[in-house]
Design an enzyme around this catalytic site. Structure first.
Site, PDB file in Angstrom:
ATOM      1  N   LYS A   1       0.880  -1.176   0.000  1.00 42.01           N
ATOM      2  CA  LYS A   1       0.000   0.000   0.000  1.00 42.01           C
ATOM      3  C   LYS A   1       0.910   1.216   0.000  1.00 42.01           C
ATOM      4  O   LYS A   1       1.439   1.620   1.040  1.00 42.01           O
ATOM      5  CB  LYS A   1      -0.879  -0.024   1.252  1.00 42.01           C
ATOM      6  CG  LYS A   1      -2.212   0.683   1.105  1.00 42.01           C
ATOM      7  CD  LYS A   1      -2.133   2.141   0.775  1.00 42.01           C
ATOM      8  CE  LYS A   1      -1.859   3.011   1.972  1.00 42.01           C
ATOM      9  NZ  LYS A   1      -1.658   4.444   1.582  1.00 42.01           N
TER      10      LYS A   1
ATOM     11  N   GLU B   1       9.270   1.460  11.361  1.00 37.52           N
ATOM     12  CA  GLU B   1      10.369   2.402  11.190  1.00 37.52           C
ATOM     13  C   GLU B   1       9.746   3.786  11.182  1.00 37.52           C
ATOM     14  O   GLU B   1       9.078   4.168  10.229  1.00 37.52           O
ATOM     15  CB  GLU B   1      11.108   2.064   9.891  1.00 37.52           C
ATOM     16  CG  GLU B   1      12.509   2.604   9.880  1.00 37.52           C
ATOM     17  CD  GLU B   1      12.530   4.030   9.407  1.00 37.52           C
ATOM     18  OE1 GLU B   1      12.365   4.934  10.264  1.00 37.52           O
ATOM     19  OE2 GLU B   1      12.694   4.236   8.209  1.00 37.52           O
TER      20      GLU B   1
ATOM     21  N   CYS C   1      13.816   9.712   7.177  1.00 34.76           N
ATOM     22  CA  CYS C   1      13.687   9.157   8.525  1.00 34.76           C
ATOM     23  C   CYS C   1      14.999   9.295   9.282  1.00 34.76           C
ATOM     24  O   CYS C   1      15.009   9.564  10.465  1.00 34.76           O
ATOM     25  CB  CYS C   1      13.238   7.708   8.470  1.00 34.76           C
ATOM     26  SG  CYS C   1      13.989   6.768   7.145  1.00 34.76           S
TER      27      CYS C   1
ATOM     28  N   GLU D   1      10.475  15.489  15.606  1.00 32.04           N
ATOM     29  CA  GLU D   1      10.867  15.309  14.204  1.00 32.04           C
ATOM     30  C   GLU D   1      10.185  16.398  13.380  1.00 32.04           C
ATOM     31  O   GLU D   1       8.960  16.515  13.396  1.00 32.04           O
ATOM     32  CB  GLU D   1      10.440  13.926  13.713  1.00 32.04           C
ATOM     33  CG  GLU D   1      10.839  13.667  12.280  1.00 32.04           C
ATOM     34  CD  GLU D   1      10.555  12.241  11.833  1.00 32.04           C
ATOM     35  OE1 GLU D   1       9.380  11.836  11.840  1.00 32.04           O
ATOM     36  OE2 GLU D   1      11.517  11.535  11.481  1.00 32.04           O
TER      37      GLU D   1
END
Ligand code: NAI
Ligand code: MG
Length: 487
Positions: free
Chosen positions: A180, A255, A289, A386
Site C-alpha cells: 500500500k 520504522e 527518517c 521530528e
C-alpha cells in the site's frame, strides 16, 4: 533508455499480475509538489481491493511462487534489479514529479532500488537453517520459512528505497506481498509492479493497492490473513498499526523516524565533517527518517562549526525538482504547513542562516526556506520533535558525558554519528549512543543497502536492510526427528 516503456495506468491497482480498476471505482488526485498541479489520478483502493490482493497473494503462495526454489526467487529479483536500471530515466522523472525530489536524488534512489534487488536476489538462497545436537536418538534441524502474505505500508519520502528494502527482503524469503503506497506519491510503486511483471515475477507474488491510509492501509493492517506488517511512517500511525495488528497477533516492523544527532568533538576534522553535517539535514528537503536534524558541537569549536554551516546554508537553493536544486519542494502543502509552523516555534531562537527559494519557483509549489538555528536548548521543541523539513539545530556541549546525555535525550533512537579522531572515544560512544546505526567520521555511509537499519524507542523496532532483514521477513521452524539410537 528502456526499450519497453512502463505504460502504467495509475487509476488501476496491480492485483494477481493484472492491472485492475478499484472495485469502488473511486480515484484520488496526485499532485506535483513542484508547482501544485494535478499530475494524474490514482486508484483509491479500499478494503475490497485489499481483500482481493490478499487472495491473489495466497494463490501465488499455493502456486508457482510458493513452489519456486530459493535460487529461482533470487534470479527473478536480480532480473527485476536489472530492469529497474534499464528504466532509470523514466523512474527518476516519475519520482521527481511525484515526491518533489531533486532529479539527482531520484536517480540515486533508482540505483538503490536496483541494489536492493541485486542484494536480496543474491541472498535468497544463502540463509541456511541449523542442525542442533540434541538427545540420543534425535536429529534436530531448523527451517526458515516465509510468513505467508506480508503487508507493506510505505510513505512518500523514499518510495523506491523503501520498496527495495521491505518488498525485496520479503520476496527473497518467499512471502507474497501486498503493498500500500502513500497517497501523496505512488507512481514508482506502480512502475515497480510493472517491471516485476516484465521480469517474470509470478502473478500475485506482488500486489499494489494505492489508496488512503485510513481505508486501504487500515484494511491491510486489519486483514486476518496477513501474517506480517512492515510500516514506515509517522509515530502515531505506527502505534495504531501495532495495536491493530495485535488483534490477530501479527508481527510488525516499525520504522518511525527520528531526531538523529551528529556529535562533533574538539578533535574532529571539521572540514571533512561539514558536507555531511549539512547534507544529512537537507537531503530530500529533510524528509528523511534518518535525517540528522541535531548537530551537537563541543563548545571550543561551536562558533567555527556554526559559521561554516551558515555559509553553506546561505548558498542553499530550493526550487523545482526537475531543475535539480539543493532542495526540492516538500511533498505537499500540508507538510509545508507543518514544517513552517515548527520554524515559527523557533521565533525566540537565533537563526544562524537561511537559504533561499529560487525567484522563479512556481507559486503553487510547496517550498520551504532551509533554516539553521544555533544555540538551541536541547529541550526545545525544535530539538526534540521530528520536523521533517530542511531545518537543523546546532547545540553546544562541554564534555563527552554531556554530549551523550543530549544525544540520548529524545524519545527517538535511529541514527547517530561521531566526529572525532580519538579511537577510544569513537568506540566508547558507539556503545553509549542509543541508535540502531552509529557512524564514525561519516554519516549515512552512502545509503548502505547492506547495513541493517532500524531504531528503538519512538523510532520503532525491527530491522530492515542488509542480511538481517531476512530474519524478520521469515519465521523459524524447529524439526525434531526421533529415529532411535544408533544400532
Ligand atoms: P503517515 O504515517 O500518515 O503515512 C505513512 C503511510 O501510512 C502512508 O502510506 C499512509 O497512507 C499510511 N497510513 C496512514 N494512516 C494509516 C492507517 N490508519 N492505517 C494504515 N496505514 C495508514 O505519515 P504522513 O502523514 O505522510 O507524515 C506525517 C509525519 O510522519 C511526517 O511529518 C514525518 O514526521 C513522519 N514520517 C516519517 C517517515 C519515515 O520515513 N519514518 C515517512 C513519512 C512520514
Ligand atoms: Mg505526489
Amino acid at each position: 533508455m528502456s526499450t519497453r516503456p512502463l505504460n502504467i495506468d495509475p487509476q488501476n491497482c496491480f492485483i494477481g499480475g493484472a492491472w485492475v480498476p478499484p472495485l469502488g471505482g473511486q480515484a484520488l488526485d496526485l499532485r506535483n509538489p513542484s508547482d501544485g498541479t494535478t499530475l494524474c489520478q490514482i486508484a483509491r483502493g479500499d478494503a475490497a481491493d485489499i481483500d482481493r490482493a490478499v487472495g491473489a497473494a495466497e494463490r501465488a503462495l499455493d502456486g508457482d511462487w510458493g513452489r519456486a526454489t530459493a535460487f529461482e526467487r533470487g534470479r527473478v529479483l536480480a532480473k527485476i534489479g536489472a530492469l529497474v536500471l534499464e528504466n532509470i530515466d523514466e523512474l527518476a522523472v516519475l519520482e521527481s514529479n511525484d515526491v518533489g525530489k531533486p532529479l539527482k536524488q531520484a536517480r540515486a534512489d533508482v540505483v538503490a532500488l536496483a541494489r536492493y534487488m541485486e542484494f536480496y536476489g543474491g541472498a535468497a538462497d544463502k540463509l541456511h537453517g541449523q542442525t542442533i545436537p540434541y538427545l540420543e536418538g534425535y536429529t534436530v534441524y531448523t527451517l526458515r520459512e516465509p510468513h505467508g502474505v506480508t503487508g507493506h505500508i510505505i510513505p512518500w519520502n523514499y518510495p523506491m528505497q523503501i520498496i527495495g528494502r521491505s518488498v525485496g527482503a520479503a520476496l527473497a524469503m518467499g512471502n507474497a506481498c501486498v503493498l500500500k503506497p502513500a497517497e501523496e506519491a505512488c507512481l514508482t510503486a506502480l512502475a515497480f509492479a510493472e517491471i516485476a511483471r516484465q521480469a517474470g515475477l509470478p502473478d500475485g507474488a506482488l500486489n499494489v493497492v494505492p489508496g488512503l491510509g485510513a481505508e486501504a492501509g487500515a484494511a491491510l493492517t486489519k486483514h486476518p490473513r496477513v501474517r506480517h506488517i512492515s510500516f514506515t511512517g509517522s509515530v502515531n500511525v505506527g502505534k495504531l498499526i501495532q495495536e491493530t495488528a495485535s488483534a490477530h497477533v501479527v508481527p510488525v516492523t516499525l520504522e518511525l523516524g527520528g531526531k538523529s544527532p551528529q556529535l562533533v568533538f574538539d578533535d574532529a576534522d571539521i572540514d571533512a565533517a561539514l558536507p555531511f553535517l549539512v547534507n544529512a539535514g537537507i537531503q530530500n528537503a529533510g524528509q528523511t527518517c534518518s535525517a540528522s536534524s541535531r548537530i551537537l558541537v563541543h563548545r571550543s569549536k561551536f562558533d567555527e562549526v556554526v559559521m561554516k554551516m551558515a555559509a553553506r546554508y546561505r548558498d542553499l537553493r530550493a526550487g523545482p525538482a526537475l531543475d535539480d536544486h539543493d532542495v526540492g519542494p516538500l511533498v505537499s502543502m500540508r507538510q509545508k504547513d507543518i514544517v513552517e509552523s515548527f520554524i515559527a516555534q523557533g521565533h525566540d531562537l537565533e537563526i544562524a542562516a537561511r537559504g533561499e527559494i529560487v525567484a522563479d519557483a512556481p507559486a503553487g509549489g510547496a517550498y520551504v526556506t532551509p533554516t539553521l538555528f544555533a544555540n538551541v536548548d536541547p529541550g526545545h521543541i525544535l530539538a526534540q520533535d521530528e520536523i521533517f523539513g530542511p531545518v537543523q539545530v546546532v547545540i553546544p556541549f562541554d564534555d563527552e558525558d554531556q554530549a551523550v546525555a543530549i544525544a540520548n535525550g529524545t524519545d527517538f533512537g535511529l541514527v547517530a554519528s561521531v566526529w572525532s579522531q580519538n579511537g577510544a572515544r569513537q568506540m566508547r560512544l558507539a556503545k553509549r549512543l542509543r541508535a540502531g546505526q552509529v557512524f564514525i567520521n561519516n554519516y549515512g555511509a552512502g545509503g548502505g543497502v547492506e547495513l541493517p537499519f532500524g531504531g528503538s524507542g519512538l523510532s520503532g523496532h525491527g530491522r530492515e536492510k542488509g542480511f538481517e532483514a531476512l530474519y524478520g521477513f521469515s519465521t523459524l521452524k524447529t524439526v525434531a526427528a526421533f529415529h532411535g539410537e544408533d544400532k
